[in-house]
Write a protein that holds these residues in place. Structure first.
Motif, PDB file in Angstrom:
ATOM      1  N   LYS A  41       0.832  -1.210   0.000  1.00  0.00           N
ATOM      2  CA  LYS A  41       0.000   0.000   0.000  1.00  0.00           C
ATOM      3  C   LYS A  41       0.865   1.257   0.000  1.00  0.00           C
ATOM      4  O   LYS A  41       0.704   2.145  -0.847  1.00  0.00           O
ATOM      5  CB  LYS A  41      -0.918   0.012   1.235  1.00  0.00           C
ATOM      6  N   SER A  42       1.768   1.328   0.978  1.00  0.00           N
ATOM      7  CA  SER A  42       2.626   2.519   1.060  1.00  0.00           C
ATOM      8  C   SER A  42       3.459   2.666  -0.198  1.00  0.00           C
ATOM      9  O   SER A  42       3.687   3.772  -0.684  1.00  0.00           O
ATOM     10  CB  SER A  42       3.556   2.417   2.272  1.00  0.00           C
ATOM     11  N   THR A  43       3.925   1.539  -0.726  1.00  0.00           N
ATOM     12  CA  THR A  43       4.732   1.594  -1.940  1.00  0.00           C
ATOM     13  C   THR A  43       3.944   2.224  -3.080  1.00  0.00           C
ATOM     14  O   THR A  43       4.466   3.090  -3.800  1.00  0.00           O
ATOM     15  CB  THR A  43       5.194   0.178  -2.324  1.00  0.00           C
ATOM     16  N   PHE A  44       2.684   1.832  -3.234  1.00  0.00           N
ATOM     17  CA  PHE A  44       1.872   2.399  -4.316  1.00  0.00           C
ATOM     18  C   PHE A  44       1.711   3.908  -4.118  1.00  0.00           C
ATOM     19  O   PHE A  44       1.868   4.691  -5.064  1.00  0.00           O
ATOM     20  CB  PHE A  44       0.511   1.699  -4.369  1.00  0.00           C
ATOM     21  N   HIS A  59      11.891 -13.694   7.705  1.00  0.00           N
ATOM     22  CA  HIS A  59      12.434 -13.507   6.352  1.00  0.00           C
ATOM     23  C   HIS A  59      13.028 -12.117   6.122  1.00  0.00           C
ATOM     24  O   HIS A  59      13.687 -11.882   5.119  1.00  0.00           O
ATOM     25  CB  HIS A  59      11.334 -13.765   5.323  1.00  0.00           C
ATOM     26  N   ARG A  60      12.801 -11.170   7.027  1.00  0.00           N
ATOM     27  CA  ARG A  60      13.320  -9.814   6.811  1.00  0.00           C
ATOM     28  C   ARG A  60      14.430  -9.460   7.800  1.00  0.00           C
ATOM     29  O   ARG A  60      14.775  -8.292   7.951  1.00  0.00           O
ATOM     30  CB  ARG A  60      12.187  -8.778   6.968  1.00  0.00           C
ATOM     31  N   MET A  61      15.044 -10.446   8.428  1.00  0.00           N
ATOM     32  CA  MET A  61      15.923 -10.145   9.563  1.00  0.00           C
ATOM     33  C   MET A  61      17.182  -9.359   9.185  1.00  0.00           C
ATOM     34  O   MET A  61      17.759  -8.688  10.017  1.00  0.00           O
ATOM     35  CB  MET A  61      16.309 -11.425  10.288  1.00  0.00           C
ATOM     36  N   GLY A  65       5.501   0.066   7.381  1.00  0.00           N
ATOM     37  CA  GLY A  65       5.151   0.558   8.706  1.00  0.00           C
ATOM     38  C   GLY A  65       4.829  -0.575   9.672  1.00  0.00           C
ATOM     39  O   GLY A  65       5.326  -0.609  10.806  1.00  0.00           O
ATOM     40  N   GLY A  66       4.001  -1.513   9.219  1.00  0.00           N
ATOM     41  CA  GLY A  66       3.608  -2.617  10.083  1.00  0.00           C
ATOM     42  C   GLY A  66       4.800  -3.501  10.446  1.00  0.00           C
ATOM     43  O   GLY A  66       4.910  -3.997  11.574  1.00  0.00           O
ATOM     44  N   GLU A  67       5.699  -3.676   9.514  1.00  0.00           N
ATOM     45  CA  GLU A  67       6.880  -4.497   9.781  1.00  0.00           C
ATOM     46  C   GLU A  67       7.774  -3.836  10.829  1.00  0.00           C
ATOM     47  O   GLU A  67       8.298  -4.500  11.733  1.00  0.00           O
ATOM     48  CB  GLU A  67       7.649  -4.740   8.482  1.00  0.00           C
ATOM     49  N   GLN A  68       7.927  -2.502  10.706  1.00  0.00           N
ATOM     50  CA  GLN A  68       8.730  -1.800  11.713  1.00  0.00           C
ATOM     51  C   GLN A  68       8.105  -1.947  13.089  1.00  0.00           C
ATOM     52  O   GLN A  68       8.802  -2.142  14.082  1.00  0.00           O
ATOM     53  CB  GLN A  68       8.835  -0.313  11.357  1.00  0.00           C
TER      54      GLN A  68
HETATM   55  N1  LIG Z   1      12.972   0.926   0.926  1.00  0.00           N
HETATM   56  C1  LIG Z   1      12.687  -0.384   0.913  1.00  0.00           C
HETATM   57  N2  LIG Z   1      13.672  -1.280   0.648  1.00  0.00           N
HETATM   58  C2  LIG Z   1      13.408  -2.586   0.614  1.00  0.00           C
HETATM   59  N3  LIG Z   1      12.200  -3.136   0.812  1.00  0.00           N
HETATM   60  C3  LIG Z   1      11.173  -2.307   1.085  1.00  0.00           C
HETATM   61  C4  LIG Z   1      11.364  -0.887   1.146  1.00  0.00           C
HETATM   62  N4  LIG Z   1      10.165  -0.326   1.433  1.00  0.00           N
HETATM   63  C5  LIG Z   1       9.265  -1.345   1.535  1.00  0.00           C
HETATM   64  N5  LIG Z   1       9.879  -2.518   1.341  1.00  0.00           N
HETATM   65  C6  LIG Z   1       9.225  -3.845   1.363  1.00  0.00           C
HETATM   66  O1  LIG Z   1       8.192  -3.841   0.402  1.00  0.00           O
HETATM   67  C7  LIG Z   1       7.035  -4.510   0.904  1.00  0.00           C
HETATM   68  C8  LIG Z   1       5.812  -3.608   0.816  1.00  0.00           C
HETATM   69  O2  LIG Z   1       6.005  -2.484   1.676  1.00  0.00           O
HETATM   70  P1  LIG Z   1       4.942  -1.365   1.908  1.00  0.00           P
HETATM   71  O3  LIG Z   1       5.528  -0.344   2.776  1.00  0.00           O
HETATM   72  O4  LIG Z   1       4.407  -0.939   0.598  1.00  0.00           O
HETATM   73  O5  LIG Z   1       3.799  -2.182   2.698  1.00  0.00           O
HETATM   74  P2  LIG Z   1       2.445  -1.659   3.308  1.00  0.00           P
HETATM   75  O6  LIG Z   1       1.348  -2.290   2.556  1.00  0.00           O
HETATM   76  O7  LIG Z   1       2.453  -0.192   3.403  1.00  0.00           O
HETATM   77  O8  LIG Z   1       2.516  -2.284   4.775  1.00  0.00           O
HETATM   78  P3  LIG Z   1       2.077  -1.618   6.170  1.00  0.00           P
HETATM   79  O9  LIG Z   1       0.618  -1.757   6.257  1.00  0.00           O
HETATM   80  O10 LIG Z   1       2.776  -2.484   7.173  1.00  0.00           O
HETATM   81  O11 LIG Z   1       2.544  -0.224   6.179  1.00  0.00           O
HETATM   82  C9  LIG Z   1       7.347  -4.914   2.333  1.00  0.00           C
HETATM   83  O12 LIG Z   1       7.678  -6.297   2.340  1.00  0.00           O
HETATM   84  C10 LIG Z   1       8.570  -4.082   2.688  1.00  0.00           C
HETATM   85  O13 LIG Z   1       9.428  -4.805   3.517  1.00  0.00           O
END
Ligand SMILES: Nc1ncnc2c1ncn2[C@@H]1O[C@H](COP(=O)(O)OP(=O)(O)OP(=O)(O)O)[C@@H](O)[C@H]1O
Ligand SMILES: Nc1ncnc2c1ncn2[C@@H]1O[C@H](COP(=O)(O)OP(=O)(O)OP(=O)(O)O)[C@@H](O)[C@H]1O
Ligand SMILES: [Mg+2]
Ligand SMILES: [Mg+2]
Lengths: 296, 219, 296, 219
Positions: free
Chosen positions: B41-44, D129-131, D140-143
């Motif tokens: 989501k954040s990536t998009f 897998h992200r260690m 955000g959620g991963e952090q």
């Molecule tokens: N700068 C980066 N370098 C490497 N991997 C990244 C980077 N930013 C995001 N990722 C990876 O890309 C994937 C998607 O990340 P993203 O931030 O888009 O998720 P999200 O849907 O926003 O999740 P959340 O709800 O936890 O915020 C995740 O597995 C994340 O670890």
């Protein structure tokens, strides 16, 4: 205009907010520029000193013991006509010459007294103008004098002048080397101080970029902050140097009497002082620009 | 408004954050983007802000190909987009007021209308009484509301919000959503990424669900 | 021990990670120390030079024209006995003295030739040891010689020595001033560089404190990083200085012949070089400590 | 375990964040702290970590008066507390693994058992897998999950979590809560600040509600 006012506001505010770090940056720049312009002061005073020493270079025109009054006047006139080369002339009679010999060589004074007649010739002692002491105008004058009636010999102290100018050359060489090193030091210091100060701001720059702030507004304050720091540092350096010069001037300290007179120590010429300030600001500006360009 | 064709985003460690994403969002839409943590989501949203560019595919916003903008064009484009960041991204050395008014101020908005506008957005998010505080003096929810206010100040044509209610209680969340709805009603396109199913249920709009970088639901 | 290994690991890793900033810090330290120890080299060489000039200080013992062979030998023996003060002695006969006069004053040579008798006395020209040229041993020797039969006069060149030592005093004074300024510059630079580098890390320090990391582990790496930067900077400065000395030595350049010989330029004494390195590390250490103490 | 007597906290701008708070939390309790944005939840947790000290009143944890600790004692005390920060507070230059294992490592935990323990917590939060990723490479959620893992690594006697599920989807939130419950079942006291009424309803434990720095409900 608006952009500029914004940058000025931001830069001064930022200087004030981060006064701890800014003060350190300014101090570092000030010390670098202090040493640098301190060198400039020493070197310019040295050059003045050498010019003065050069000034002391003399031409001695020895006169025949049996010179007539007219001949003496015509020699004097030759010197008077060449006032582009001659700074001053002084007539030294045979008696004066003996007195001077006794003064300069006191241990031989009694010996000289024992002489039947005064062996020292009368002379004109000529001071040359500094501007000419290195070219060949004095040599030409000497040649002309040699052909004047009543002149026995002309002694022109080439060797002394050459020694002096080799000392001056060496001073200048050392000046360039030391000056180069210190300019490099100032550039590196300012750049590193500004860059390091900006490392702590890279998040901020990133955020500004992300909210679409125009580039000029993002970088401008940093560039201006660097410039201000450079300018303030330079100002501080000049102020410190000025006090140092005053201290030196106040010293009642004469080495090798008459050769160096501290009370006449000159400060930087206004144009050089302006150059130091401009240089400081330029270096700060470049440092700020580099730092703001590559915050990542 | 937004037209993504086979967009893929791959981060350095060969993690596919987005895979072959194709979607269209019309001008004036209100879209929820949802899906589990790490779905993309954040990536998009980051691609839409041109913080990143896609590794593959084309992403067009309002007819402009985002990969083909110069630095200056990117800055201008971003000024037309209101973005609420998941981690707020407030500038710590600026007060709430300065954080919000920063961009319009440097763009030369007159100081009287700008002040009025700033008070208006601060009131919307309920923070008028904290306007001279610094971000670090605010609670999490308060910081989030400042970030929302900053996104709205410029009357953007597109509002992108990443988890704008993550630190807000349900009542406040609904209020903020109503704010977005109000803005949307005036023609602004709004895209909100959120986990809050309750909120989506209450607001009930077009919802795109992502998982592992792909669209799994679009209704 | 574990703590120390952790600090070393962290500090080197941090140096490597932030190599851009670290390199700038190291360079800044290096330039500061280069200038500082460059001054030390110049000043120590100058002192050596002055010592050599002092060496040239002379005592002239003028002998009576009617001195007997025995008297001359006894004067010579007085000098030989005082070899703690006397570095060398040379006998100058009346003829030698006349020749020297003619050489030194060529324009008076003809005049001297016209003299009925040779007015110049014979003498012993005595070189004094440098170690004694400033104390009163030479004065005592002069007094003793004056009472020796056959000695007319003893001329002891006090004035010349006093001039030299006033030059040396001035050099030392300038040395202290310049040295002081540059040490201050180095301290300010290192402290500011380390502190500025750490401003970017204050969040990290804060986090470490909040998760309960022991203080030593939080500060240790920063202190060590500063120390390493200081040491590396000092090493770099010494290397640069060494090359500079080599360059100077290779110059075929003699000013005022014999007075300064560049090929004999000496480097810093090992103990001084060690002091520079230790000083750099100490300054870096202090800078790192200050910086880590007050991260807010 | 926790004993607050008339605790008040007032920040520099004379904002009362907490007012005359008196409460007791027994050892082994699982307590939710809730209330609107700006109610003082984070402030109370910050007092419990001794990041701040109360302006008035006494705060005792496990018999120790938190205002009376030396710097060294504070460090030791904090090591016994697992804290999940609202803004994560991860160290950007360290990988996920290093962020989690930092404190046990400097305290000299053997590297083999520590590695095993680190893997265990990472698996709990679903991030094995992200260690080796860096925090900025995570969503955000991963952090947030890394922050949770760090709080749990040390087997703390007290876990304080500030909005630990703000960036997580409901399923993951429930999983994390179950994790906290599991830890709680082993005797650890747990205090969680959250807005998520849904979550509180599902987990259903002792809940303290704050508003404007005062307790308005305690059941
Ligand atoms: N700068 C980066 N370098 C490497 N991997 C990244 C980077 N930013 C995001 N990722 C990876 O890309 C994937 C998607 O990340 P993203 O931030 O888009 O998720 P999200 O849907 O926003 O999740 P959340 O709800 O936890 O915020 C995740 O597995 C994340 O670890
Ligand atoms: N460092 C600070 N300086 C000044 N005021 C502060 C500071 N930290 C918090 N406050 C104020 O204290 C009040 C309580 O803040 P706190 O962070 O405890 O709220 P909260 O309950 O955690 O809210 P949220 O749910 O939004 O995180 C808020 O009004 C906030 O603005
Ligand atoms: Mg996200
Ligand atoms: Mg909070």
């Amino acid at each position: 205009m608006r952009a500029f006012r914004y940058c000025v506001d931001e830069a001064t505010a930022s200087l004030w907010r981060g006064r701890g770090a800014s003060l350190l940056a300014i101090l570092t720049i000030a010390i670098a520029l202090f040493v640098l312009s301190g060198f400039l002061v020493v070197s310019s005073n040295l050059e003045r000193l050498i010019a003065r020493w050069n000034d002391a270079a003399e031409l001695s025109v020895y006169l025949a013991d049996d010179i007539s009054q007219e001949q003496r006047i015509s020699v004097d006139q030759v010197l008077a006509r060449n006032d582009a080369v001659v700074a001053a002339r002084e007539y030294l009679s045979k008696a004066d010459a003996l007195r001077r010999f006794k003064r300069d060589f006191p241990d031989l004074a009694t010996t000289a007294d024992g002489l039947a007649s005064n062996p020292f010739p009368a002379s004109f002692e000529v001071r040359l103008r500094a501007a000419h002491s290195a070219d060949d105008a004095p040599a030409k004058l000497a040649a002309q004098l040699r052909q004047t009636a009543g002149v026995v010999d002309v002694r022109y102290d080439r060797q002394w002048i050459e020694r002096l100018s080799s000392v001056a050359d060496l001073c200048r060489l050392m000046g360039y080397v030391l000056g180069g090193i210190l300019v490099a030091a100032a550039v590196v210091t300012v750049t590193s101080v500004v860059r390091l100060a900006l490392y702590g701001r890279k998040d901020e720059i990133k955020i500004m970029e992300l909210v679409g702030a125009p580039i000029g507004y993002i970088r401008g304050p940093f560039v201006l902050e660097g410039t201000l720091q450079g300018g303030l540092g330079a100002g501080l350096a000049l102020a410190a140097l000025w006090s140092a010069v005053l201290v030196v001037r106040s010293r009642e300290y004469q080495v090798v009497d008459g050769l160096a007179d501290f009370s006449a120590t000159a400060f930087l010429a206004p144009s050089l002082a302006a150059l130091v300030v401009t240089g400081g600001m330029l270096v700060g500006c470049v440092g700020g620009f580099i730092a703001a360009r590559t915050p990542r | 408004m937004i037209d993504a064709q086979n967009v893929s985003k791959l981060y350095n460690r060969s993690v596919y954050a987005l895979r072959d994403l194709t979607l269209k969002i019309e001008k004036g839409d209100f879209v929820f983007l949802t899906g589990p943590s790490g779905a993309g989501k954040s990536t998009f949203l980051r691609l839409l802000l041109r913080e990143e560019t896609p590794n593959k595919g084309a992403l067009r916003v309002a007819g402009r190909d985002l990969s083909r903008l110069t630095t200056r064009q990117v800055q201008a484009y971003r000024r037309g987009v209101g973005f609420v960041f998941q981690d707020f991204k407030l500038i710590p050395r600026m007060t709430v007021l300065e954080n919000i008014a920063f961009v319009p101020k440097v763009l030369g908005a007159g100081s009287v209308p700008m002040r009025r506008r700033t008070f208006q957005v601060l009131k919307w998010v309920g923070l008028q009484h904290r306007m001279n505080a610094f971000p670090l003096e605010l609670s999490g929810g308060e910081q989030q509301r400042v970030a929302i206010a900053r996104a709205l100040i410029n009357d953007p044509v597109l509002v992108l919000a990443d988890e704008p209610t993550g630190n807000l209680d349900p009542d406040l969340s609904l209020e903020i959503m109503n704010l977005f709805r109000e803005i949307n009603a005036r023609g602004t396109t709004v895209v909100v990424a959120t986990h809050d199913r309750e909120l989506i249920r209450q607001v009930g709009r077009h919802t795109i669900t992502l998982a592992h970088g792909r669209i799994v639901e679009n209704e």
